[in-house]
Design a protein around this motif. Structure first.
Motif, PDB file in Angstrom:
ATOM      1  N   ASP A  47     -22.436   0.495 -49.861  1.00 17.99           N
ATOM      2  CA  ASP A  47     -23.075   1.691 -49.314  1.00 17.99           C
ATOM      3  C   ASP A  47     -22.236   2.224 -48.158  1.00 17.99           C
ATOM      4  O   ASP A  47     -21.566   1.464 -47.459  1.00 17.99           O
ATOM      5  N   THR A  48     -22.296   3.521 -47.964  1.00 18.69           N
ATOM      6  CA  THR A  48     -21.659   4.069 -46.773  1.00 18.69           C
ATOM      7  C   THR A  48     -22.531   3.717 -45.576  1.00 18.69           C
ATOM      8  O   THR A  48     -23.759   3.726 -45.652  1.00 18.69           O
ATOM      9  N   ILE A  49     -21.876   3.407 -44.487  1.00 24.08           N
ATOM     10  CA  ILE A  49     -22.591   2.960 -43.293  1.00 24.08           C
ATOM     11  C   ILE A  49     -22.151   3.822 -42.116  1.00 24.08           C
ATOM     12  O   ILE A  49     -20.955   4.020 -41.890  1.00 24.08           O
ATOM     13  N   ASP A  50     -23.117   4.319 -41.370  1.00 25.50           N
ATOM     14  CA  ASP A  50     -22.815   5.039 -40.133  1.00 25.50           C
ATOM     15  C   ASP A  50     -22.677   4.010 -39.022  1.00 25.50           C
ATOM     16  O   ASP A  50     -23.646   3.344 -38.656  1.00 25.50           O
ATOM     17  N   LEU A  51     -21.461   3.866 -38.523  1.00 26.18           N
ATOM     18  CA  LEU A  51     -21.193   2.863 -37.496  1.00 26.18           C
ATOM     19  C   LEU A  51     -21.225   3.480 -36.106  1.00 26.18           C
ATOM     20  O   LEU A  51     -20.842   4.633 -35.910  1.00 26.18           O
ATOM     21  N   ALA A  52     -21.642   2.670 -35.182  1.00 30.56           N
ATOM     22  CA  ALA A  52     -21.622   3.082 -33.780  1.00 30.56           C
ATOM     23  C   ALA A  52     -20.167   3.128 -33.307  1.00 30.56           C
ATOM     24  O   ALA A  52     -19.313   2.408 -33.828  1.00 30.56           O
ATOM     25  N   THR A  65     -15.310  -2.980 -38.933  1.00 29.14           N
ATOM     26  CA  THR A  65     -15.658  -3.404 -40.282  1.00 29.14           C
ATOM     27  C   THR A  65     -14.634  -4.430 -40.726  1.00 29.14           C
ATOM     28  O   THR A  65     -13.421  -4.214 -40.583  1.00 29.14           O
TER      29      THR A  65
END
Length: 67
Positions: free
Chosen positions: A51-56, A61
């Motif tokens: 899944d695409t993840i919105d990272l802070a 990663t």
């Protein structure tokens, strides 16, 4: 990669239900055993897509290998 799947015939419709015990919620079905196996292969591939993840900001990663 090989995955264990369970095929179960539906006595009312003669269709086949199929699921992968190692991947919770990864299920499929087909009118024939072969169709059910083809469908669960597709379901497993979709299940394993990242899944695409919105990272802070500043988050990292990484990938790890297990086994």
């Amino acid at each position: 990669m090989k995955w264990r799947v369970i095929l179960e015939p539906d006595p009312e419709t003669s269709d086949w239900a199929v699921w992968c015990p190692e991947l919770p919620g990864c299920v499929s079905a087909g009118e024939t055993e072969q169709e059910a196996l083809e469908n669960i292969c597709e379901a497993i591939a979709l299940y394993l897509e990242p899944d695409t993840i919105d990272l802070a900001p500043g988050a990292l990663t990484r990938e790890v290998t297990v086994g």
